[in-house]
Scaffold this motif. Sequence first.
Motif, PDB file in Angstrom:
ATOM      1  N   PRO A   5      20.868  16.546  15.787  1.00 34.08           N
ATOM      2  CA  PRO A   5      20.013  17.044  16.668  1.00 34.08           C
ATOM      3  C   PRO A   5      20.939  17.673  17.944  1.00 34.08           C
ATOM      4  N   THR A   6      22.186  16.991  18.023  1.00 32.40           N
ATOM      5  CA  THR A   6      22.991  17.444  19.360  1.00 32.40           C
ATOM      6  C   THR A   6      24.285  17.501  18.937  1.00 32.40           C
ATOM      7  N   LEU A   7      25.071  18.553  19.329  1.00 29.09           N
ATOM      8  CA  LEU A   7      26.359  18.755  18.933  1.00 29.09           C
ATOM      9  C   LEU A   7      27.268  18.478  20.081  1.00 29.09           C
ATOM     10  N   VAL A   8      28.051  17.795  20.200  1.00 25.14           N
ATOM     11  CA  VAL A   8      28.847  17.571  21.367  1.00 25.14           C
ATOM     12  C   VAL A   8      30.217  18.147  21.189  1.00 25.14           C
ATOM     13  N   ALA A   9      30.715  19.098  21.993  1.00 29.42           N
ATOM     14  CA  ALA A   9      31.815  19.952  21.901  1.00 29.42           C
ATOM     15  C   ALA A   9      32.697  19.480  23.406  1.00 29.42           C
ATOM     16  N   GLY A  96      39.885  29.899  16.954  1.00 27.99           N
ATOM     17  CA  GLY A  96      40.391  30.754  16.044  1.00 27.99           C
ATOM     18  C   GLY A  96      40.195  30.054  14.415  1.00 27.99           C
ATOM     19  N   HIS A  97      40.121  28.691  14.638  1.00 24.69           N
ATOM     20  CA  HIS A  97      40.092  28.101  13.279  1.00 24.69           C
ATOM     21  C   HIS A  97      38.699  27.085  13.636  1.00 24.69           C
ATOM     22  N   ILE A  98      37.891  27.065  12.702  1.00 22.22           N
ATOM     23  CA  ILE A  98      36.738  25.763  12.458  1.00 22.22           C
ATOM     24  C   ILE A  98      37.239  25.216  11.076  1.00 22.22           C
ATOM     25  N   LEU A  99      37.516  23.812  11.316  1.00 25.61           N
ATOM     26  CA  LEU A  99      38.143  22.992  10.384  1.00 25.61           C
ATOM     27  C   LEU A  99      36.746  22.173   9.679  1.00 25.61           C
ATOM     28  N   VAL A 100      36.538  22.005   8.561  1.00 26.37           N
ATOM     29  CA  VAL A 100      35.659  21.671   7.778  1.00 26.37           C
ATOM     30  C   VAL A 100      36.201  20.302   7.253  1.00 26.37           C
ATOM     31  N   ASP A 101      36.132  19.011   7.291  1.00 26.84           N
ATOM     32  CA  ASP A 101      36.650  17.904   6.672  1.00 26.84           C
ATOM     33  C   ASP A 101      38.342  18.363   6.594  1.00 26.84           C
ATOM     34  N   GLY A 102      38.647  18.750   7.731  1.00 26.36           N
ATOM     35  CA  GLY A 102      40.350  18.986   7.989  1.00 26.36           C
ATOM     36  C   GLY A 102      40.763  20.305   7.363  1.00 26.36           C
ATOM     37  N   VAL A 103      39.845  21.144   6.820  1.00 25.75           N
ATOM     38  CA  VAL A 103      40.452  22.166   6.183  1.00 25.75           C
ATOM     39  C   VAL A 103      39.902  23.628   6.851  1.00 25.75           C
ATOM     40  N   SER A 104      40.668  24.697   7.290  1.00 26.53           N
ATOM     41  CA  SER A 104      40.069  25.656   8.115  1.00 26.53           C
ATOM     42  C   SER A 104      39.175  26.575   6.986  1.00 26.53           C
ATOM     43  N   LYS A 194      35.909  29.473  22.419  1.00 26.97           N
ATOM     44  CA  LYS A 194      35.651  28.489  21.844  1.00 26.97           C
ATOM     45  C   LYS A 194      34.185  28.388  21.872  1.00 26.97           C
ATOM     46  N   SER A 195      33.689  29.064  22.568  1.00 25.62           N
ATOM     47  CA  SER A 195      31.881  29.263  22.539  1.00 25.62           C
ATOM     48  C   SER A 195      31.473  29.823  21.450  1.00 25.62           C
ATOM     49  N   ALA A 196      32.344  30.895  20.930  1.00 30.46           N
ATOM     50  CA  ALA A 196      31.831  31.605  19.609  1.00 30.46           C
ATOM     51  C   ALA A 196      31.633  30.518  18.270  1.00 30.46           C
ATOM     52  N   GLU A 200      28.799  28.725  15.931  1.00 28.79           N
ATOM     53  CA  GLU A 200      28.854  28.920  14.510  1.00 28.79           C
ATOM     54  C   GLU A 200      28.495  27.687  14.058  1.00 28.79           C
ATOM     55  N   VAL A 201      29.100  26.346  14.508  1.00 32.86           N
ATOM     56  CA  VAL A 201      29.011  25.132  14.008  1.00 32.86           C
ATOM     57  C   VAL A 201      27.666  24.912  14.125  1.00 32.86           C
ATOM     58  N   ALA A 202      27.133  24.964  15.342  1.00 35.21           N
ATOM     59  CA  ALA A 202      25.613  24.499  15.697  1.00 35.21           C
ATOM     60  C   ALA A 202      24.757  25.545  14.486  1.00 35.21           C
ATOM     61  N   ARG A 203      25.265  26.484  14.300  1.00 39.41           N
ATOM     62  CA  ARG A 203      24.149  27.319  13.291  1.00 39.41           C
ATOM     63  C   ARG A 203      24.159  26.812  12.023  1.00 39.41           C
ATOM     64  N   ARG A 204      25.333  26.300  11.551  1.00 38.01           N
ATOM     65  CA  ARG A 204      25.581  25.703  10.432  1.00 38.01           C
ATOM     66  C   ARG A 204      24.631  24.393  10.015  1.00 38.01           C
ATOM     67  N   THR A 205      24.817  23.592  11.265  1.00 36.29           N
ATOM     68  CA  THR A 205      24.431  22.184  11.278  1.00 36.29           C
ATOM     69  C   THR A 205      22.902  22.112  11.605  1.00 36.29           C
ATOM     70  N   GLY A 206      22.260  23.254  12.471  1.00 36.55           N
ATOM     71  CA  GLY A 206      21.053  22.957  12.814  1.00 36.55           C
ATOM     72  C   GLY A 206      20.911  22.354  14.093  1.00 36.55           C
ATOM     73  N   ALA A 207      21.833  22.182  14.928  1.00 32.20           N
ATOM     74  CA  ALA A 207      21.983  21.501  16.161  1.00 32.20           C
ATOM     75  C   ALA A 207      21.183  21.813  17.293  1.00 32.20           C
ATOM     76  N   GLU A 208      20.146  21.185  17.680  1.00 30.54           N
ATOM     77  CA  GLU A 208      19.134  21.421  18.722  1.00 30.54           C
ATOM     78  C   GLU A 208      19.607  21.707  19.816  1.00 30.54           C
ATOM     79  N   GLN A 209      20.838  20.939  20.566  1.00 28.33           N
ATOM     80  CA  GLN A 209      21.262  20.992  21.732  1.00 28.33           C
ATOM     81  C   GLN A 209      22.662  20.879  21.728  1.00 28.33           C
ATOM     82  N   ILE A 210      23.472  21.607  22.645  1.00 25.94           N
ATOM     83  CA  ILE A 210      24.862  21.601  22.670  1.00 25.94           C
ATOM     84  C   ILE A 210      25.367  21.119  24.129  1.00 25.94           C
ATOM     85  N   LEU A 211      26.118  19.925  24.139  1.00 23.99           N
ATOM     86  CA  LEU A 211      26.733  19.385  25.086  1.00 23.99           C
ATOM     87  C   LEU A 211      28.104  19.778  25.240  1.00 23.99           C
TER      88      LEU A 211
END
Length: 278
Positions: A5-9, A96-104, A194-196, A200-211
């Motif tokens: 529900p909450t993404l903390v960046a 420039g890179h989103i790592l998913v489980d350590g992999v770009s 960073k915001s872009a 994208e991570v929020a879109r993939r995870t369905g996060a409802e809030q970003i802090l």
Amino acid sequence: MSTAPTLVASDLDRTLIYSSAALQLTMPDADAPRLLCVEVYGGKPLSYITETAAGLLPQLAAAGLFVPTTTRTREQYGRIHLPGPTPEFAICANGGHILVDGVSDPDWQRQVAARLGDECASLDEVRAHLVAAADPAWLLKERVAEDLFAYLVVERALLPDGWVKELAEWAAPHGWAVSLQGRKIYAVPQPLTKSAAVREVARRTGAEQILAAGDSLLDADLLHAADRGWRPGHGELADSGWRAANVEVLEETGIAAGEEILRRLLGGIGPVASLPAA
């Protein structure tokens, strides 16, 4: 993968983690907090958090989706070992890179490459201008990060007044942004943010809030994009007096600010009474 529900960046350097030079301890040595080393470089301790912060980080990971969000390269990020579970997502190279489980993530790499190719002058062109315009009298190093952006390490006391402004005026119509942070002058493509990557991570995870939290000029877009944000009492944003309606300015500076930021992020998620105590 479960949604959160909450993404903390959060930015890392001088936001959550601190080098010896950045600690800014204002109390007597006998009252200084116990520190935990979270990064070693060249066989020597480099970055720290307080032991209290070390207890808060696992709580943050349990309460929300914690996404380290840094300008560091993937290699530099890999040196950091924070307490708690390894984050499922991390953002490197200023988005420039989103790592998913350590992999770009290759899909994100392709999106970034296409956007930069369409909207910006090439890295080679900008790098050539940087080197030609710099004076060896104050230029210490010139570096490229992940083949995405460039930066200069300078002797700041010798840097001429107005040089960074002139560089920024040249870079803007080429689709690049310039910022001076400590001894580094960054030239970063304007779409590389960073915001872009966080969106994208929020879109993939369905996060409802970003802090979000950050201290530097390269964090401004991240803080603007968040529902709520925090910045410490130090750093380039503090020096410039930067403020935004959704961003709380903390009084704390140095490593004490990193600890307080974690408390605020946890409070932004909601009650954490059921989580383990710090």
